[in-house]
Design a protein around this motif. Structure first.
Motif, PDB file in Angstrom:
ATOM      1  N   ARG A 167       0.784  -1.210  -0.034  1.00 34.40           N
ATOM      2  CA  ARG A 167      -0.074   0.065  -0.061  1.00 34.40           C
ATOM      3  C   ARG A 167       0.991   1.220  -0.094  1.00 34.40           C
ATOM      4  O   ARG A 167       1.905   1.236   0.492  1.00 34.40           O
ATOM      5  CB  ARG A 167      -0.920  -0.017   1.231  1.00 34.40           C
ATOM      6  CG  ARG A 167      -1.788  -1.232   1.332  1.00 34.40           C
ATOM      7  CD  ARG A 167      -2.314  -1.583   2.741  1.00 34.40           C
ATOM      8  NE  ARG A 167      -3.462  -0.703   3.052  1.00 34.40           N
ATOM      9  CZ  ARG A 167      -4.309  -0.706   4.179  1.00 34.40           C
ATOM     10  NH1 ARG A 167      -3.704  -1.449   5.117  1.00 34.40           N
ATOM     11  NH2 ARG A 167      -5.002   0.115   4.492  1.00 34.40           N
ATOM     12  N   ARG A 171      -0.406  -4.792   5.031  1.00 33.82           N
ATOM     13  CA  ARG A 171      -1.707  -5.396   5.088  1.00 33.82           C
ATOM     14  C   ARG A 171      -2.354  -5.353   3.545  1.00 33.82           C
ATOM     15  O   ARG A 171      -2.089  -4.130   2.964  1.00 33.82           O
ATOM     16  CB  ARG A 171      -2.654  -5.000   5.979  1.00 33.82           C
ATOM     17  CG  ARG A 171      -2.418  -5.128   7.502  1.00 33.82           C
ATOM     18  CD  ARG A 171      -3.419  -4.756   8.441  1.00 33.82           C
ATOM     19  NE  ARG A 171      -2.909  -4.694   9.875  1.00 33.82           N
ATOM     20  CZ  ARG A 171      -3.204  -3.988  10.667  1.00 33.82           C
ATOM     21  NH1 ARG A 171      -4.204  -3.012  10.762  1.00 33.82           N
ATOM     22  NH2 ARG A 171      -2.965  -4.245  12.057  1.00 33.82           N
ATOM     23  N   ALA A 172      -3.194  -6.115   3.100  1.00 33.20           N
ATOM     24  CA  ALA A 172      -4.197  -6.014   2.021  1.00 33.20           C
ATOM     25  C   ALA A 172      -4.937  -4.729   2.083  1.00 33.20           C
ATOM     26  O   ALA A 172      -5.511  -4.316   3.370  1.00 33.20           O
ATOM     27  CB  ALA A 172      -4.772  -7.186   1.798  1.00 33.20           C
TER      28      ALA A 172
END
Length: 187
Positions: free
Chosen positions: A2, A114-115
């Motif tokens: 991200r 994190r996704a």
């Protein structure tokens, strides 16, 4: 991974607030051009990172659904997951919000791994300066207001806090603000 973005208002001499925390120097009204820019900036964001002091006003303000803000912005901010960085809070008094008080670098690295969509930090000042100093921000969106404050809380940590950046884009808006999109030069 991200992207972690910073969106911050700044005076031409580098301050995000006046000597006593004043914010009355911000350039208003902002027009549709700057609104479109900030909407685009937040489009892929699903997590907002805040310092405790800013969170105490920011989260309740947006949760109340301010009528002077575009409904889509209110909805997007309220829908976003919020992470408050705090050394004093141990539990969140707000919905959809977690408190992180551990090592800042480890916390941001874990969030970025994190996704999900992108992350954005709006402040506060101490947190922003620390994130920049640790080179944890991927994109800086600095909204330079046409005013000099002469003192206050610096965006970039004050004297001796040299950091190199690459200018990706500079966009002037009708209200007088210029948005600088910067990326840090990594060491």
């Amino acid at each position: 991974m991200r992207t972690f973005k910073l969106q911050v208002q700044m005076s031409v001499d580098g301050y995000m607030s006046g000597p006593n925390g004043e914010m009355d120097w911000l350039t208003y009204p902002e027009g549709e051009d700057i609104s479109a820019y900030t909407t685009g900036l937040a489009e892929r964001v699903d997590t907002i990172v805040l310092g405790r002091k800013l969170a105490e006003g920011f989260i309740p303000h947006w949760a109340a659904g301010p009528e002077d803000e575009p409904k889509e912005a209110v909805d997007q901010i309220n829908r976003a997951h919020k992470v408050v960085i705090s050394r004093t809070l141990t539990a969140s008094p707000w919905e959809n919000t977690v408190i992180e008080g551990g090592d800042l670098t480890e916390t941001v690295t874990r969030l970025k791994e994190r996704a999900g969509g992108d992350l954005i930090v709006y402040g506060g000042g101490t947190l922003v300066a620390e994130l920049i100093a640790r080179q944890l921000i991927d994109e800086l969106h600095v909204f330079v207001n046409p005013v000099a404050l002469g003192g206050g809380m610096p965006v970039f940590g004050g004297p001796g806090a040299y950091r190199g950046f690459r200018l990706v884009d500079a966009r002037p808006f009708a209200c007088g603000i210029t948005a600088l999109r910067l990326e840090p030069k990594r060491s």
